[in-house]
Design an enzyme around this catalytic site. Structure first.
Site, mmCIF file in Angstrom:
data_model
loop_
_atom_site.group_PDB
_atom_site.id
_atom_site.type_symbol
_atom_site.label_atom_id
_atom_site.label_comp_id
_atom_site.label_asym_id
_atom_site.label_seq_id
_atom_site.Cartn_x
_atom_site.Cartn_y
_atom_site.Cartn_z
ATOM 1 N N VAL A 196 -5.246 6.871 5.567
ATOM 2 C CA VAL A 196 -4.012 6.724 5.915
ATOM 3 C C VAL A 196 -3.222 7.002 4.847
ATOM 4 O O VAL A 196 -1.844 6.709 5.054
ATOM 5 C CB VAL A 196 -3.793 5.100 6.687
ATOM 6 C CG1 VAL A 196 -4.708 4.959 7.583
ATOM 7 C CG2 VAL A 196 -3.809 4.264 5.445
ATOM 8 N N CYS A 211 12.305 -1.011 16.412
ATOM 9 C CA CYS A 211 12.071 0.230 17.238
ATOM 10 C C CYS A 211 13.341 0.696 17.246
ATOM 11 O O CYS A 211 14.502 -0.027 17.713
ATOM 12 C CB CYS A 211 11.533 0.078 18.589
ATOM 13 S SG CYS A 211 11.667 1.322 19.650
ATOM 14 N N CYS A 229 14.358 0.488 21.226
ATOM 15 C CA CYS A 229 14.446 -0.575 22.157
ATOM 16 C C CYS A 229 14.560 -1.716 21.369
ATOM 17 O O CYS A 229 14.874 -3.076 21.778
ATOM 18 C CB CYS A 229 13.248 -0.885 22.947
ATOM 19 S SG CYS A 229 11.762 -1.541 22.317
ATOM 20 N N HIS A 233 -7.210 7.424 11.738
ATOM 21 C CA HIS A 233 -6.787 5.999 11.468
ATOM 22 C C HIS A 233 -5.323 5.658 11.268
ATOM 23 O O HIS A 233 -4.943 4.716 10.992
ATOM 24 C CB HIS A 233 -7.781 5.167 10.666
ATOM 25 C CG HIS A 233 -9.140 5.216 10.743
ATOM 26 N ND1 HIS A 233 -10.153 4.954 10.061
ATOM 27 C CD2 HIS A 233 -9.827 5.318 12.012
ATOM 28 C CE1 HIS A 233 -11.238 5.080 10.560
ATOM 29 N NE2 HIS A 233 -11.255 5.238 11.810
ATOM 30 N N ARG A 278 0.795 -1.258 0.001
ATOM 31 C CA ARG A 278 0.050 0.098 -0.005
ATOM 32 C C ARG A 278 0.832 1.292 0.036
ATOM 33 O O ARG A 278 0.655 2.073 -0.613
ATOM 34 C CB ARG A 278 -0.757 -0.099 1.130
ATOM 35 C CG ARG A 278 -1.935 -1.070 0.870
ATOM 36 C CD ARG A 278 -2.820 -1.344 2.328
ATOM 37 N NE ARG A 278 -3.721 -0.038 2.637
ATOM 38 C CZ ARG A 278 -4.423 0.132 3.720
ATOM 39 N NH1 ARG A 278 -4.366 -0.518 4.694
ATOM 40 N NH2 ARG A 278 -5.334 1.263 3.724
ATOM 41 N N CYS A 306 6.356 1.376 17.847
ATOM 42 C CA CYS A 306 7.030 0.199 18.557
ATOM 43 C C CYS A 306 6.042 -0.504 19.290
ATOM 44 O O CYS A 306 5.157 -0.113 20.008
ATOM 45 C CB CYS A 306 8.142 0.586 19.667
ATOM 46 S SG CYS A 306 8.946 -0.702 20.436
HETATM 47 C C1 BV8 Z 1 -13.167 0.208 17.903
HETATM 48 C C2 BV8 Z 1 -7.283 1.948 9.046
HETATM 49 C C3 BV8 Z 1 -13.461 -0.122 19.903
HETATM 50 C C4 BV8 Z 1 -6.456 0.563 8.586
HETATM 51 C C5 BV8 Z 1 -9.447 1.446 9.320
HETATM 52 C C6 BV8 Z 1 -20.544 0.198 15.984
HETATM 53 C C7 BV8 Z 1 -21.588 -0.443 14.994
HETATM 54 C C8 BV8 Z 1 -20.853 -1.510 14.401
HETATM 55 C C9 BV8 Z 1 -19.536 -1.756 14.302
HETATM 56 C C10 BV8 Z 1 -18.790 -1.054 15.432
HETATM 57 C C11 BV8 Z 1 -19.339 -0.210 16.172
HETATM 58 N N1 BV8 Z 1 -18.306 0.570 16.692
HETATM 59 C C12 BV8 Z 1 -17.000 -0.305 16.630
HETATM 60 C C13 BV8 Z 1 -17.260 -1.180 15.599
HETATM 61 C C14 BV8 Z 1 -16.429 -2.222 14.974
HETATM 62 C C15 BV8 Z 1 -15.552 -1.369 14.129
HETATM 63 C C16 BV8 Z 1 -16.613 -1.097 12.654
HETATM 64 O O1 BV8 Z 1 -17.076 -0.038 12.680
HETATM 65 N N2 BV8 Z 1 -16.659 -2.155 11.980
HETATM 66 C C17 BV8 Z 1 -17.315 -1.947 10.462
HETATM 67 C C18 BV8 Z 1 -16.826 -2.982 9.551
HETATM 68 C C19 BV8 Z 1 -18.846 -2.614 10.983
HETATM 69 N N3 BV8 Z 1 -14.908 -0.395 14.422
HETATM 70 C C20 BV8 Z 1 -13.605 -0.344 14.915
HETATM 71 O O2 BV8 Z 1 -13.227 -1.671 15.143
HETATM 72 C C21 BV8 Z 1 -13.076 0.797 15.348
HETATM 73 N N4 BV8 Z 1 -12.349 0.571 16.898
HETATM 74 O O3 BV8 Z 1 -14.498 0.441 17.575
HETATM 75 O O4 BV8 Z 1 -12.556 -0.076 18.916
HETATM 76 C C22 BV8 Z 1 -12.610 0.047 21.320
HETATM 77 C C23 BV8 Z 1 -12.995 1.179 21.766
HETATM 78 C C24 BV8 Z 1 -12.482 1.133 23.127
HETATM 79 C C25 BV8 Z 1 -11.328 0.470 23.515
HETATM 80 C C26 BV8 Z 1 -11.269 -0.655 22.662
HETATM 81 C C27 BV8 Z 1 -11.615 -0.945 21.656
HETATM 82 C C28 BV8 Z 1 -11.587 1.278 14.778
HETATM 83 C C29 BV8 Z 1 -12.144 1.476 13.123
HETATM 84 C C30 BV8 Z 1 -10.590 1.728 12.560
HETATM 85 C C31 BV8 Z 1 -10.318 0.492 11.615
HETATM 86 N N5 BV8 Z 1 -9.432 1.183 10.883
HETATM 87 N N6 BV8 Z 1 -8.444 2.010 8.620
HETATM 88 C C32 BV8 Z 1 -5.967 0.459 7.294
HETATM 89 O O5 BV8 Z 1 -6.466 1.431 6.734
HETATM 90 O O6 BV8 Z 1 -5.268 -0.370 6.917
HETATM 91 S S1 BV8 Z 1 -11.016 1.887 8.826
HETATM 92 C C33 BV8 Z 1 -10.902 1.523 7.107
HETATM 93 O O7 BV8 Z 1 -12.111 1.263 6.565
HETATM 94 C C34 BV8 Z 1 -10.816 3.192 6.839
HETATM 95 O O8 BV8 Z 1 -9.993 3.999 7.139
HETATM 96 C C35 BV8 Z 1 -12.436 3.549 6.541
HETATM 97 O O9 BV8 Z 1 -12.538 4.094 7.896
HETATM 98 C C36 BV8 Z 1 -12.987 2.149 6.388
HETATM 99 C C37 BV8 Z 1 -13.393 2.278 4.823
HETATM 100 O O10 BV8 Z 1 -14.332 2.886 4.560
HETATM 101 P P1 BV8 Z 1 -14.124 4.189 3.449
HETATM 102 O O11 BV8 Z 1 -12.863 4.856 3.868
HETATM 103 O O12 BV8 Z 1 -15.482 4.927 3.075
HETATM 104 O O13 BV8 Z 1 -13.977 3.509 1.955
HETATM 105 P P2 BV8 Z 1 -15.078 2.362 1.064
HETATM 106 O O14 BV8 Z 1 -13.990 1.585 -0.024
HETATM 107 O O15 BV8 Z 1 -15.614 1.510 2.347
HETATM 108 O O16 BV8 Z 1 -15.974 3.295 0.542
HETATM 109 C C38 BV8 Z 1 -15.484 4.039 -0.499
HETATM 110 C C39 BV8 Z 1 -16.671 4.985 -0.769
HETATM 111 O O17 BV8 Z 1 -16.282 6.185 -1.639
HETATM 112 C C40 BV8 Z 1 -18.078 4.179 -1.192
HETATM 113 O O18 BV8 Z 1 -18.885 5.164 -0.493
HETATM 114 C C41 BV8 Z 1 -17.984 4.831 -2.747
HETATM 115 O O19 BV8 Z 1 -19.142 4.708 -3.273
HETATM 116 C C42 BV8 Z 1 -17.207 6.223 -2.695
HETATM 117 N N7 BV8 Z 1 -16.531 6.422 -3.980
HETATM 118 C C43 BV8 Z 1 -15.780 5.865 -4.504
HETATM 119 N N8 BV8 Z 1 -14.931 6.520 -5.635
HETATM 120 C C44 BV8 Z 1 -15.448 7.811 -5.471
HETATM 121 C C45 BV8 Z 1 -16.408 7.815 -4.101
HETATM 122 N N9 BV8 Z 1 -17.067 8.890 -3.921
HETATM 123 C C46 BV8 Z 1 -16.529 10.013 -4.460
HETATM 124 N N10 BV8 Z 1 -15.789 10.105 -5.602
HETATM 125 C C47 BV8 Z 1 -15.118 9.172 -6.055
HETATM 126 N N11 BV8 Z 1 -14.354 9.095 -7.154
HETATM 127 ZN ZN ZN Z 2 10.549 0.392 21.445
#
Ligand code: BV8
Ligand code: ZN
Length: 260
Positions: free
Chosen positions: A111, A162, A165, A130, A78, A138
């Site tokens: 990201v 890291c 460490c 994110h 990526r 680390c």
């Molecule tokens: C957490 C980094 C708890 C990684 C990412 C409530 C309800 C349901 C589920 C949950 C909830 N609360 C928490 C959850 C669980 C989970 C979650 O939401 N799961 C989902 C799948 C249901 N959330 C988590 O796990 C979060 N953490 O809740 O922790 C906690 C709390 C306290 C203590 C301990 C634990 C963490 C979430 C973050 C995860 N990391 N990214 C990496 O990148 O490698 S998320 C990652 O996916 C992205 O960052 C982004 O957020 C998501 C993808 O979505 P989009 O960016 O919108 O991309 P996508 O492809 O889906 O859509 C693209 C859109 O663009 C489409 O609509 C398309 O039509 C449009 N499009 C395309 N081309 C164009 C366009 N629009 C305009 N112009 C164009 N040209």
């Molecule tokens: Zn370290």
């Protein structure tokens, strides 16, 4: 190249531009769709899969514990893909508006670092919910460092470590099941709750807590403008939904915002 208004009704565009013109505070929430026209694969769109893995399979602490070499290979890929990409007209227009207007802030789920690359001024730097592909952390002492070199994921021994460490380093990215940085999330919640307009660009609005930010603005009496090529769970409640590609719609939406 047809202009935005060929795709979007004049009235909808005018309504959205008026809401933005009258707003004191604007929060922009972006997702992978804002970078699609720069060539960055989205999560759910075509190209969202790497080998046979979904992002949700690899972007987890469990996957990294199981096979850090595989996860680092994915993030190395990526990083290489994104390094071939440039900010597009949507990143550029959003950054120009943020430089020109005090109350205009960009919050991103991406990201890829493309908003930061377009910023050219501290007040246009995005809030990265994110994390970033170009920072490592680390796994033991949590020390962070900026890093944009090639990742050698041939073996466990060649993976990033890291500088302090020597322990294994991980991407400084928020994985599924992990909490967001509380200061970053806190600032995003404050911005969304006090915004007159939340401009949502290119997100499927499925991942939380990011997806809840637009509702925060609406519940606090603000307006939501959505720019997307397709419907999302936010479309039904958006004040104005503009259907079309971000790099076409956003510059038209923000035309005249910057004095540069
Ligand atoms: C957490 C980094 C708890 C990684 C990412 C409530 C309800 C349901 C589920 C949950 C909830 N609360 C928490 C959850 C669980 C989970 C979650 O939401 N799961 C989902 C799948 C249901 N959330 C988590 O796990 C979060 N953490 O809740 O922790 C906690 C709390 C306290 C203590 C301990 C634990 C963490 C979430 C973050 C995860 N990391 N990214 C990496 O990148 O490698 S998320 C990652 O996916 C992205 O960052 C982004 O957020 C998501 C993808 O979505 P989009 O960016 O919108 O991309 P996508 O492809 O889906 O859509 C693209 C859109 O663009 C489409 O609509 C398309 O039509 C449009 N499009 C395309 N081309 C164009 C366009 N629009 C305009 N112009 C164009 N040209
Ligand atoms: Zn370290």
């Amino acid at each position: 190249m047809p202009g935005a208004t060929d795709r979007v009704s004049k009235s909808a565009m005018e309504r959205a531009r008026a809401l933005l013109r009258e707003a004191q505070r604007v929060v922009v929430l972006t997702g992978a769709g804002v970078s699609a026209e720069s060539g960055v694969p989205t999560f759910r769109g075509a190209g969202g899969l790497w080998k046979e893995y979904r992002a949700e399979d690899l972007a987890t602490p469990e996957a990294f514990a199981r096979d850090p070499r595989l996860v680092w290979e994915w993030y190395g890929w990526r990083r290489r893909v994104v390094q071939q990409c440039m900010p597009n007209a949507a990143h550029v227009a959003l950054a120009a508006a943020a430089r020109a207007r005090a109350g205009f802030r960009i919050v991103t789920q991406n990201v890829d670092g493309l908003h930061a690359a377009a910023a050219r001024a501290p007040n246009a730097m995005p809030l990265e919910l994110h994390g970033s592909l170009f920072r490592v952390r680390c796994t033991v002492c949590t020390e962070r460092r900026e890093e944009d070199g090639a990742i050698d994921a041939t073996s466990r021994e060649t993976l990033p470590t890291c500088a302090s460490c020597g322990a294994l380093a991980r991407p400084d990215i928020v994985w599924f099941g992990e909490a967001l940085d509380s200061a970053v999330l806190g600032e995003a919640v404050t911005l969304a709750s006090s915004a007159d307009v939340c401009l949502v660009v290119g997100t499927s609005a499925l991942v939380h807590p990011a997806a809840g930010l637009a509702d925060l603005t609406r519940r606090n009496g603000g307006s939501v403008i959505e720019v997307n090529v397709a419907d999302t769970p936010l479309t039904g409640t958006a004040t104005v939904a503009l259907r079309g590609p971000a790099a076409v719609i956003v510059p038209e939406l923000l035309a005249g915002e910057s004095t540069e």
